[in-house]
Design a protein around this motif. Structure first.
Motif, PDB file in Angstrom:
ATOM      1  N   GLN A  57      -1.761  61.079  -3.074  1.00  0.00           N
ATOM      2  CA  GLN A  57      -2.350  61.411  -1.774  1.00  0.00           C
ATOM      3  C   GLN A  57      -1.261  61.429  -0.706  1.00  0.00           C
ATOM      4  OE1 GLN A  57      -5.708  58.900  -0.644  1.00  0.00           O
ATOM      5  NE2 GLN A  57      -5.348  59.324   1.522  1.00  0.00           N
ATOM      6  N   LYS A  58      -1.338  62.385   0.224  1.00  0.00           N
ATOM      7  CA  LYS A  58      -0.398  62.421   1.352  1.00  0.00           C
ATOM      8  C   LYS A  58      -0.850  61.431   2.408  1.00  0.00           C
ATOM      9  CE  LYS A  58       1.227  67.209   0.865  1.00  0.00           C
ATOM     10  NZ  LYS A  58       1.293  68.559   1.471  1.00  0.00           N
ATOM     11  N   LYS A  59       0.147  60.873   3.117  1.00  0.00           N
ATOM     12  CA  LYS A  59      -0.192  59.864   4.117  1.00  0.00           C
ATOM     13  C   LYS A  59       0.910  59.801   5.168  1.00  0.00           C
ATOM     14  CE  LYS A  59      -1.053  54.878   4.556  1.00  0.00           C
ATOM     15  NZ  LYS A  59      -2.267  54.995   5.384  1.00  0.00           N
ATOM     16  N   LYS A  60       0.578  59.303   6.353  1.00  0.00           N
ATOM     17  CA  LYS A  60       1.560  59.028   7.395  1.00  0.00           C
ATOM     18  C   LYS A  60       1.667  57.515   7.555  1.00  0.00           C
ATOM     19  CE  LYS A  60       0.931  63.255  10.136  1.00  0.00           C
ATOM     20  NZ  LYS A  60       2.308  63.781   9.964  1.00  0.00           N
ATOM     21  N   ILE A  61       2.888  57.013   7.566  1.00  0.00           N
ATOM     22  CA  ILE A  61       3.083  55.581   7.787  1.00  0.00           C
ATOM     23  C   ILE A  61       4.029  55.383   8.967  1.00  0.00           C
ATOM     24  CG2 ILE A  61       2.681  54.962   5.380  1.00  0.00           C
ATOM     25  CD1 ILE A  61       5.714  54.626   5.070  1.00  0.00           C
ATOM     26  N   GLU A  62       3.876  54.269   9.649  1.00  0.00           N
ATOM     27  CA  GLU A  62       4.730  53.945  10.789  1.00  0.00           C
ATOM     28  C   GLU A  62       5.875  53.050  10.349  1.00  0.00           C
ATOM     29  OE1 GLU A  62       2.625  52.187  14.019  1.00  0.00           O
ATOM     30  OE2 GLU A  62       2.258  54.101  15.001  1.00  0.00           O
ATOM     31  N   LYS A  63       7.077  53.376  10.820  1.00  0.00           N
ATOM     32  CA  LYS A  63       8.247  52.547  10.553  1.00  0.00           C
ATOM     33  C   LYS A  63       8.971  52.292  11.866  1.00  0.00           C
ATOM     34  CE  LYS A  63      10.897  53.244   7.075  1.00  0.00           C
ATOM     35  NZ  LYS A  63      11.866  53.908   6.155  1.00  0.00           N
ATOM     36  N   LYS A  90       8.291  52.804  17.175  1.00  0.00           N
ATOM     37  CA  LYS A  90       7.520  53.156  15.987  1.00  0.00           C
ATOM     38  C   LYS A  90       7.574  54.664  15.777  1.00  0.00           C
ATOM     39  CE  LYS A  90       5.645  49.041  15.032  1.00  0.00           C
ATOM     40  NZ  LYS A  90       5.779  48.344  13.746  1.00  0.00           N
ATOM     41  N   VAL A  91       7.933  55.057  14.561  1.00  0.00           N
ATOM     42  CA  VAL A  91       8.030  56.476  14.226  1.00  0.00           C
ATOM     43  C   VAL A  91       7.156  56.770  13.013  1.00  0.00           C
ATOM     44  CG1 VAL A  91       9.584  58.351  13.551  1.00  0.00           C
ATOM     45  CG2 VAL A  91      10.390  56.566  15.099  1.00  0.00           C
ATOM     46  N   GLU A  92       6.391  57.841  13.086  1.00  0.00           N
ATOM     47  CA  GLU A  92       5.535  58.234  11.955  1.00  0.00           C
ATOM     48  C   GLU A  92       6.337  59.031  10.934  1.00  0.00           C
ATOM     49  OE1 GLU A  92       1.995  60.321  13.036  1.00  0.00           O
ATOM     50  OE2 GLU A  92       0.817  58.481  13.129  1.00  0.00           O
ATOM     51  N   HIS A  93       6.115  58.722   9.662  1.00  0.00           N
ATOM     52  CA  HIS A  93       6.787  59.436   8.581  1.00  0.00           C
ATOM     53  C   HIS A  93       5.754  59.966   7.601  1.00  0.00           C
ATOM     54  CE1 HIS A  93      11.019  58.234   9.402  1.00  0.00           C
ATOM     55  NE2 HIS A  93      10.433  57.216  10.006  1.00  0.00           N
ATOM     56  N   ASP A  94       5.986  61.176   7.114  1.00  0.00           N
ATOM     57  CA  ASP A  94       5.123  61.735   6.074  1.00  0.00           C
ATOM     58  C   ASP A  94       5.586  61.206   4.725  1.00  0.00           C
ATOM     59  OD1 ASP A  94       3.523  63.404   7.743  1.00  0.00           O
ATOM     60  OD2 ASP A  94       5.197  64.812   7.890  1.00  0.00           O
ATOM     61  N   VAL A  95       4.664  60.645   3.970  1.00  0.00           N
ATOM     62  CA  VAL A  95       4.986  60.116   2.641  1.00  0.00           C
ATOM     63  C   VAL A  95       3.925  60.562   1.640  1.00  0.00           C
ATOM     64  CG1 VAL A  95       6.191  58.086   3.539  1.00  0.00           C
ATOM     65  CG2 VAL A  95       3.739  57.947   3.060  1.00  0.00           C
ATOM     66  N   ILE A  96       4.240  60.375   0.376  1.00  0.00           N
ATOM     67  CA  ILE A  96       3.282  60.588  -0.707  1.00  0.00           C
ATOM     68  C   ILE A  96       2.971  59.231  -1.306  1.00  0.00           C
ATOM     69  CG2 ILE A  96       2.808  61.739  -2.894  1.00  0.00           C
ATOM     70  CD1 ILE A  96       3.255  63.699  -0.651  1.00  0.00           C
ATOM     71  N   GLY A  97       1.710  58.904  -1.428  1.00  0.00           N
ATOM     72  CA  GLY A  97       1.312  57.662  -2.078  1.00  0.00           C
ATOM     73  C   GLY A  97       0.914  57.958  -3.513  1.00  0.00           C
ATOM     74  N   ILE A  98       1.507  57.258  -4.462  1.00  0.00           N
ATOM     75  CA  ILE A  98       1.167  57.427  -5.875  1.00  0.00           C
ATOM     76  C   ILE A  98       0.624  56.108  -6.403  1.00  0.00           C
ATOM     77  CG2 ILE A  98       2.008  58.051  -8.177  1.00  0.00           C
ATOM     78  CD1 ILE A  98       4.324  59.503  -6.872  1.00  0.00           C
ATOM     79  N   VAL A  99      -0.624  56.120  -6.833  1.00  0.00           N
ATOM     80  CA  VAL A  99      -1.229  54.928  -7.426  1.00  0.00           C
ATOM     81  C   VAL A  99      -1.262  55.117  -8.941  1.00  0.00           C
ATOM     82  CG1 VAL A  99      -3.304  53.515  -7.618  1.00  0.00           C
ATOM     83  CG2 VAL A  99      -2.606  54.409  -5.382  1.00  0.00           C
ATOM     84  N   ASP A 137       9.208  59.110  -0.036  1.00  0.00           N
ATOM     85  CA  ASP A 137       9.534  59.793   1.221  1.00  0.00           C
ATOM     86  C   ASP A 137       9.630  61.306   1.027  1.00  0.00           C
ATOM     87  OD1 ASP A 137      12.017  60.373   0.129  1.00  0.00           O
ATOM     88  OD2 ASP A 137      13.130  58.935   1.337  1.00  0.00           O
ATOM     89  N   SER A 138       9.953  62.025   2.088  1.00  0.00           N
ATOM     90  CA  SER A 138       9.962  63.491   2.056  1.00  0.00           C
ATOM     91  C   SER A 138      11.058  64.065   1.158  1.00  0.00           C
ATOM     92  CB  SER A 138      10.109  64.051   3.472  1.00  0.00           C
ATOM     93  OG  SER A 138      11.288  63.543   4.085  1.00  0.00           O
ATOM     94  N   GLU A 142      11.632  56.918  -3.857  1.00  0.00           N
ATOM     95  CA  GLU A 142      10.690  55.811  -3.694  1.00  0.00           C
ATOM     96  C   GLU A 142      11.206  54.844  -2.629  1.00  0.00           C
ATOM     97  OE1 GLU A 142       9.058  55.780  -8.319  1.00  0.00           O
ATOM     98  OE2 GLU A 142       9.960  53.968  -7.465  1.00  0.00           O
ATOM     99  N   ILE A 143      10.346  54.500  -1.671  1.00  0.00           N
ATOM    100  CA  ILE A 143      10.767  53.616  -0.585  1.00  0.00           C
ATOM    101  C   ILE A 143       9.970  52.308  -0.530  1.00  0.00           C
ATOM    102  CG2 ILE A 143      11.678  55.452   0.868  1.00  0.00           C
ATOM    103  CD1 ILE A 143       9.040  55.357   2.455  1.00  0.00           C
ATOM    104  N   GLU A 144       8.856  52.233  -1.270  1.00  0.00           N
ATOM    105  CA  GLU A 144       8.068  50.995  -1.261  1.00  0.00           C
ATOM    106  C   GLU A 144       7.127  50.962  -2.460  1.00  0.00           C
ATOM    107  OE1 GLU A 144       4.657  48.740   1.475  1.00  0.00           O
ATOM    108  OE2 GLU A 144       6.101  50.085   2.446  1.00  0.00           O
ATOM    109  N   THR A 145       6.951  49.773  -3.016  1.00  0.00           N
ATOM    110  CA  THR A 145       5.946  49.586  -4.063  1.00  0.00           C
ATOM    111  C   THR A 145       5.106  48.354  -3.730  1.00  0.00           C
ATOM    112  OG1 THR A 145       7.365  48.193  -5.472  1.00  0.00           O
ATOM    113  CG2 THR A 145       7.429  50.580  -5.857  1.00  0.00           C
ATOM    114  N   GLN A 146       3.847  48.403  -4.126  1.00  0.00           N
ATOM    115  CA  GLN A 146       2.936  47.269  -3.966  1.00  0.00           C
ATOM    116  C   GLN A 146       2.204  47.068  -5.290  1.00  0.00           C
ATOM    117  OE1 GLN A 146       0.289  47.598  -0.573  1.00  0.00           O
ATOM    118  NE2 GLN A 146       1.867  48.506   0.719  1.00  0.00           N
TER     119      GLN A 146
END
Length: 332
Positions: A57-63, A90-99, A137-138, A142-146
């Motif tokens: 899913q596409k998403k915007k996150i703040e960094k 705070k800057v919005e970034h377009d990211v892809i979330g992969i679950v 990221d664009s 990969e920039i983050e995992t949970q």
């Protein structure tokens, strides 16, 4: 039938998939691992697609980012004043979330499970359903995992067909671990309290240059190996060159990450030097106080009697007056 990657891309783009996604390492590498046909892939309304055990899913996150801001103003005396300041925003970034979800094998801790571990039915390993959210990221890095390793929750979400980004957003209390890559650093945070000795533990690593968040064979900064700048840069270069061999379009992204890495190394090195200088200054002050005290003792009548020649050698001076007093033998 094993599909040619380019052919798979063309078919899916015609069905509505975002063409840019197929050139992203984090997505392409996942697709290449699976023997999959276009019929096994579901296209989402935002151009992402689900396949195998991956839900996208596409998403915007703040960094939070630091920005150099130019200021120009006129002071009380009518003089033009110009300067720059570093400001966070705070800057919005377009990211892809992969679950992703999978059943993994975990190993029991016999010491913690005692006395149950001596039972005849005790099993040293067990299977557990877990879910992993990865933000990409664009550039496709990969920039983050949970991680959520709460099996009842993950299974329940799967059975209801609801497992996705919202599962993680709504239940942050179930996230047991986060790993974040940012500004040349990779930070791993343990958030679970099931094993209290690890709860709240945070480890930091220098960016290793990989496209994925993989800390295998990457020493933490708290280890001796992890503090060697030469080894850190060498590791980054080797891994980033492997990325560029497959994805030459990421040359500027790889260069930017290297610049962030070197900045981190420089800042930490300067911080270490500053700490050492501060410690050295403290030691110098302590030594000066010690020598002053020693000189005071030496110059006293008692000091002259008890320390004699040794006192003169320690302070590097000749005490003429000491000759007038009997010296105590050194073996006394």
């Amino acid at each position: 039938m094993l599909y040619d990657y380019q052919k798979l891309k063309e078919i899916l783009v015609k069905k509505g998939a975002d063409a840019k996604l197929f050139d992203m390492p984090a997505i392409k590498e996942r697709l290449l691992k699976q023997d999959i046909s276009p019929d096994d892939i579901t296209i989402n309304a935002d151009g992402t697609f689900n396949f195998g055990n991956c839900i996208m899913q596409k998403k915007k996150i703040e960094k939070e980012e630091t920005e150099s801001v130019y200021h120009h103003e006129v002071d009380d005396y009518g003089v033009d004043v110009s300067y720059f300041s570093n400001e966070k925003k705070k800057v919005e970034h377009d990211v892809i979330g992969i679950v992703e979800y999978e059943e993994v094998i975990n190993y029991a801790d016999a010491a913690l499970d005692a006395p149950f571990s001596i039972d005849a039915d005790y099993e040293s390993e067990y299977k557990q359903m877990m879910a992993l959210l990865t933000y990409v990221d664009s550039d496709g890095i990969e920039i983050e995992t949970q991680l959520i390793d709460n099996e009842p929750f993950v299974k329940g979400q799967l059975e209801k067909g609801k497992l996705g980004l919202k599962s993680f957003e709504d239940r942050q209390d179930l996230v047991s671990k986060k790993i974040i890559r940012e500004d040349g650093l990779i930070t791993e945070k343990i958030l679970t309290d099931r094993v209290s000795i690890f709860f709240g533990k945070e480890s930091q690593f220098y960016d290793n240059g990989r496209w994925n968040i993989d800390l295998t064979e990457t020493p933490s900064m708290g280890t001796r190996e992890g503090r060697k700048p030469g080894a850190v840069i060498s590791r980054y270069e080797a891994n980033s060159q492997e990325i560029l061999r497959k994805y030459p379009q990421l040359k500027s992204a790889v260069a930017k990450r290297k610049e962030e890495l070197i900045t981190q190394i420089d800042e930490r090195t300067l911080s270490l030097i500053s700490t050492l200088e501060s410690d050295n200054e403290k030691l110098q002050k302590m030594l000066k106080k010690t020598l002053t005290f020693a000189e005071t003792v030496r110059n006293s009548i008692v000091g002259k009697i008890f320390f004699g020649r040794k006192g003169k050698e320690l302070l590097g001076e000749q005490i003429k007056d000491a000759k007038k007093l009997p010296e105590v033998p050194e073996n006394r």
